[in-house]
Structures are given as structure tokens and as C-alpha cells.
Design a protein around this motif. Structure first.
Motif, PDB file in Angstrom:
ATOM      1  N   GLY A  89     -37.063  20.181  23.795  1.00 63.45           N
ATOM      2  CA  GLY A  89     -37.351  21.058  22.658  1.00 63.45           C
ATOM      3  C   GLY A  89     -36.227  20.983  21.636  1.00 63.45           C
ATOM      4  O   GLY A  89     -35.086  20.658  21.974  1.00 63.45           O
ATOM      5  N   ILE A  90     -36.531  21.275  20.383  1.00 63.65           N
ATOM      6  CA  ILE A  90     -35.489  21.317  19.352  1.00 63.65           C
ATOM      7  C   ILE A  90     -34.629  22.561  19.579  1.00 63.65           C
ATOM      8  O   ILE A  90     -35.149  23.665  19.754  1.00 63.65           O
ATOM      9  N   ASP A  91     -33.292  22.352  19.612  1.00 55.31           N
ATOM     10  CA  ASP A  91     -32.350  23.441  19.926  1.00 55.31           C
ATOM     11  C   ASP A  91     -32.699  24.089  21.267  1.00 55.31           C
ATOM     12  O   ASP A  91     -32.524  25.304  21.448  1.00 55.31           O
ATOM     13  N   GLN A  92     -33.246  23.273  22.186  1.00 55.58           N
ATOM     14  CA  GLN A  92     -33.570  23.700  23.556  1.00 55.58           C
ATOM     15  C   GLN A  92     -34.625  24.803  23.605  1.00 55.58           C
ATOM     16  O   GLN A  92     -34.685  25.590  24.545  1.00 55.58           O
ATOM     17  N   LYS A  93     -35.490  24.823  22.577  1.00 54.73           N
ATOM     18  CA  LYS A  93     -36.559  25.820  22.542  1.00 54.73           C
ATOM     19  C   LYS A  93     -37.861  25.154  22.107  1.00 54.73           C
ATOM     20  O   LYS A  93     -37.854  24.070  21.526  1.00 54.73           O
ATOM     21  N   TRP A  94     -38.985  25.834  22.394  1.00 46.08           N
ATOM     22  CA  TRP A  94     -40.302  25.349  21.963  1.00 46.08           C
ATOM     23  C   TRP A  94     -40.835  26.254  20.875  1.00 46.08           C
ATOM     24  O   TRP A  94     -40.648  27.463  20.923  1.00 46.08           O
ATOM     25  N   SER A  95     -41.535  25.658  19.926  1.00 50.29           N
ATOM     26  CA  SER A  95     -42.115  26.418  18.825  1.00 50.29           C
ATOM     27  C   SER A  95     -43.627  26.238  18.813  1.00 50.29           C
ATOM     28  O   SER A  95     -44.131  25.120  18.798  1.00 50.29           O
ATOM     29  N   LEU A  96     -44.348  27.348  18.828  1.00 51.64           N
ATOM     30  CA  LEU A  96     -45.809  27.301  18.770  1.00 51.64           C
ATOM     31  C   LEU A  96     -46.318  27.670  17.378  1.00 51.64           C
ATOM     32  O   LEU A  96     -47.511  27.656  17.126  1.00 51.64           O
ATOM     33  N   ARG A  97     -45.400  28.034  16.483  1.00 49.04           N
ATOM     34  CA  ARG A  97     -45.792  28.448  15.133  1.00 49.04           C
ATOM     35  C   ARG A  97     -45.358  27.378  14.139  1.00 49.04           C
ATOM     36  O   ARG A  97     -44.243  27.404  13.627  1.00 49.04           O
ATOM     37  N   GLY A  98     -46.216  26.416  13.910  1.00 49.53           N
ATOM     38  CA  GLY A  98     -45.902  25.364  12.948  1.00 49.53           C
ATOM     39  C   GLY A  98     -45.779  25.923  11.545  1.00 49.53           C
ATOM     40  O   GLY A  98     -46.447  26.889  11.196  1.00 49.53           O
ATOM     41  N   ASN A  99     -44.904  25.339  10.760  1.00 49.67           N
ATOM     42  CA  ASN A  99     -44.713  25.657   9.340  1.00 49.67           C
ATOM     43  C   ASN A  99     -44.036  27.003   9.080  1.00 49.67           C
ATOM     44  O   ASN A  99     -43.700  27.295   7.940  1.00 49.67           O
ATOM     45  N   ALA A 100     -43.852  27.822  10.084  1.00 55.15           N
ATOM     46  CA  ALA A 100     -43.168  29.097   9.847  1.00 55.15           C
ATOM     47  C   ALA A 100     -41.668  28.825   9.742  1.00 55.15           C
ATOM     48  O   ALA A 100     -41.066  28.285  10.660  1.00 55.15           O
ATOM     49  N   GLN A 101     -41.058  29.182   8.631  1.00 59.45           N
ATOM     50  CA  GLN A 101     -39.618  28.993   8.405  1.00 59.45           C
ATOM     51  C   GLN A 101     -39.192  27.556   8.701  1.00 59.45           C
ATOM     52  O   GLN A 101     -38.134  27.319   9.267  1.00 59.45           O
ATOM     53  N   GLY A 102     -40.065  26.617   8.334  1.00 57.73           N
ATOM     54  CA  GLY A 102     -39.696  25.210   8.499  1.00 57.73           C
ATOM     55  C   GLY A 102     -39.718  24.716   9.933  1.00 57.73           C
ATOM     56  O   GLY A 102     -39.270  23.603  10.222  1.00 57.73           O
ATOM     57  N   ARG A 103     -40.230  25.538  10.863  1.00 56.92           N
ATOM     58  CA  ARG A 103     -40.251  25.114  12.269  1.00 56.92           C
ATOM     59  C   ARG A 103     -41.365  24.105  12.520  1.00 56.92           C
ATOM     60  O   ARG A 103     -42.389  24.110  11.843  1.00 56.92           O
ATOM     61  N   VAL A 104     -41.159  23.297  13.534  1.00 59.00           N
ATOM     62  CA  VAL A 104     -42.173  22.304  13.877  1.00 59.00           C
ATOM     63  C   VAL A 104     -43.255  22.950  14.740  1.00 59.00           C
ATOM     64  O   VAL A 104     -43.069  24.029  15.304  1.00 59.00           O
ATOM     65  N   ASP A 105     -44.375  22.266  14.854  1.00 57.70           N
ATOM     66  CA  ASP A 105     -45.455  22.676  15.751  1.00 57.70           C
ATOM     67  C   ASP A 105     -45.356  21.784  16.980  1.00 57.70           C
ATOM     68  O   ASP A 105     -45.635  20.590  16.919  1.00 57.70           O
ATOM     69  N   ASP A 106     -44.928  22.373  18.105  1.00 56.09           N
ATOM     70  CA  ASP A 106     -44.703  21.558  19.300  1.00 56.09           C
ATOM     71  C   ASP A 106     -46.000  21.120  19.971  1.00 56.09           C
ATOM     72  O   ASP A 106     -45.988  20.170  20.748  1.00 56.09           O
ATOM     73  N   VAL A 107     -47.114  21.784  19.702  1.00 55.67           N
ATOM     74  CA  VAL A 107     -48.398  21.285  20.206  1.00 55.67           C
ATOM     75  C   VAL A 107     -48.710  19.947  19.544  1.00 55.67           C
ATOM     76  O   VAL A 107     -49.114  18.983  20.192  1.00 55.67           O
ATOM     77  N   SER A 108     -48.462  19.880  18.252  1.00 59.46           N
ATOM     78  CA  SER A 108     -48.667  18.632  17.514  1.00 59.46           C
ATOM     79  C   SER A 108     -47.702  17.548  17.995  1.00 59.46           C
ATOM     80  O   SER A 108     -48.068  16.381  18.121  1.00 59.46           O
TER      81      SER A 108
END
Length: 290
Positions: A89-108
Motif C-alpha cells: 500500500g502507499i504509505d503502508q495503507k490502503w485507500s478505497l476512496r479514489g480521487n479524494a484528496q488526490g488519493r489513489v483507488d486501490d481497487v483499480s
């Protein structure tokens, strides 16, 4: 053959040689980010033969290598004959909210990673599976909602389905889901949680009911494999598409990977008396679904 052709051929052979067996580290660009992963190919890997793939997702503050040490899937991969990948994961975390505050969508990202690996190694596209721990288990639940056409079976350890995903989780196919949760987990509460950094999570019974209902399961039974005072097991069958939903409740268990490696003496003591190896149980579940 031109010099350019020669270099390309050489690069192809080097790439294949790197992915013969054992430890491999890879990367790919996705959503404008360089993503990394740790890949283990068993000694029995043959580039000419299709092989199952298991994706394993770490929890917060972990990485691919650390969850491989906890779950020991590499040893199992050698015994049973499958490839295992541990994404970072980026910064050792997973993100499920794509596009929020520039975060990636880890499902994608996971979708892109599967496509990437299929170009590198000979994967059986009907036998791709996903499992994860903690936040990685929450990502696994999200993948069941959003990538059911790519992944044949799911196993969630010490995680649950986010409340906000539930209403939008309408996969067009039936979902085979195995859940393992400790009844005294203080990080992912068994009775559900409205106030966590992960967002509100369904209770474990509500999560299991959600998947049972989605799969239209008609019967249930308890498994005799585990001592009922240590692991309470419910197996739901008669579901659409030959899917199944398994629920393993570890009585008085905390936030851990049953049967896995730990530096915590109390966890190791609890594990020694438990008689449950999550990784082996998960692989046995995966094997019967494709």
C-alpha cells in the motif's frame, strides 16, 4: 535481427528468468504512482503451465514482505503449487476512496496489478483469489463488491464490510467468502463499529448475513473440524453459482492472523492452543472455488 531486436529479445528472456521461482520484487505505474509488490513463485512453477494466484493484502503500517512473514503463504505455495503476490500500500495503507484528496483507488490498482502479472507469468485466470488482514481484509471485501469478474474467491481475516460500501455492493455474480474474526478484537469490533479510522464497519453477523443474502444460500451447518469452544464455525451452502459463505469466529480471539507468526508471546500462546491455521484453511476454501 537488428541490434534493437536483439536487445528486446534479451530483455524478454531476462524478465522470464527473473520470474522462475522464489522471491521476486516488481513494480508498475498506476494512476500516476509507482506501485511495488513482492511476488513468490513456488519451486514447481513451470512457465508453460497455468497456476493459481493468491493476492495477500497487509494491514495498516505493514507491507508485502511483513504480511508474507506473518501468514507463511510462501511455504504453503511450495507445498500446494500456487503463486502468491503481496502488494504494497502507499504509505503502508490502503485507500478505497479514489480521487479524494488526490488519493489513489486501490481497487483499480489491484485490477491493474492482475493484468500486469498476467503478462509476466502463466496465471490461471479462473483461479485468482484474494485475502487480507485488518485493513487488507476490508480491501478484500471491497474487491468482492467491485472485481468479482476477476477474482474467484475471497477471505477476510480480522476485517469487515464498510457500511458506506454496503448499499453500492451489488456484484453481478455470486461471491464465495470466508471470514475469520476474533470475538474480542478491539480494532475491528465483532459487534460493529461506528467510529474507526477505517470508517463505520458492519458487525460480523451483519457482514455474513449480507453475503449469505447476496448468494441466496439455503442451508447451513457447523464444521466439526475445530473445537467449538475455540472456533465457532458456520458454513452456508446451497448458494447460487456453487458459491459458499464460511464464518469462523475465534472465541476470545483478538486482532491477529490465526496460526501465523507473531512477536507477541501472548498471541503465540493463544495460537498454540487454538488448532486453527488461517492460511491453510483459506487455501482449502479457495481450492474448491474457481
Amino acid at each position: 535481427m537488428t541490434a534493437c531486436d536483439s536487445i528486446q529479445a534479451e530483455q524478454k528472456s531476462i524478465t522470464k528468468a527473473k520470474i522462475l521461482s522464489g522471491d521476486n520484487y516488481g513494480e508498475l505505474n498506476d494512476q500516476g504512482k509507482l506501485r511495488t509488490y513482492y511476488l513468490y513463485t513456488p519451486k514447481s512453477y513451470n512457465p508453460d503451465r497455468l497456476m493459481p494466484l493468491v493476492l495477500v493484502f497487509h494491514g495498516d503500517d505493514g507491507n508485502g514482505r511483513s504480511i508474507s512473514n506473518v501468514t507463511r503463504f510462501n511455504e504453503l505455495a511450495d507445498k500446494k503449487g500456487f503463486i502468491v503476490v503481496y502488494p504494497d500500500g502507499i504509505d503502508q495503507k490502503w485507500s478505497l476512496r479514489g480521487n479524494a484528496q488526490g488519493r489513489v483507488d486501490d481497487v483499480s490498482f489491484v485490477n491493474a496489478l492482475i493484468n500486469h502479472l498476467q503478462q509476466q507469468i502463466n496465471i490461471d485466470s479462473h483461479k485468482i483469489y484474494a485475502t487480507g488482514f485488518s485493513r487488507g481484509a476490508i480491501l478484500t471485501q471491497a474487491l468482492a463488491c467491485k472485481l468479482p469478474d476477476k477474482i474467484s474467491g475471497f477471505a477476510s481475516v480480522a476485517g469487515s464490510l464498510p457500511v458506506r460500501l454496503k448499499s453500492n455492493c451489488q456484484p453481478r455474480t455470486s461471491i464465495s467468502m470466508l471470514t475469520i474474526n476474533g470475538t474480542k478484537d478491539r480494532d475491528v469490533l465483532y459487534e460493529g463499529d461506528d467510529h474507526t479510522q477505517r470508517g463505520a464497519l458492519l458487525s460480523i453477523s451483519d457482514m455474513v448475513d449480507f453475503w449469505r443474502s447476496h448468494d441466496q444460500c439455503t442451508s447451513s451447518n457447523e464444521s466439526p473440524n475445530f473445537s467449538q469452544d475455540k472456533v465457532k464455525t458456520a458454513i452456508y451452502t446451497g448458494c447460487t453459482g456453487n458459491s459458499e459463505v464460511w464464518q469462523l469466529a475465534v472465541i476470545n480471539g483478538g486482532h491477529f492472523w490465526p496460526g501465523g507468526f507473531s512477536t507477541d508471546k501472548n498471541v503465540n500462546k493463544f495460537n498454540a492452543n487454538l488448532g486453527l491455521n488461517a492460511s491453510e484453511t483459506i487455501w482449502n476454501f479457495f481450492q474448491s472455488h474457481s
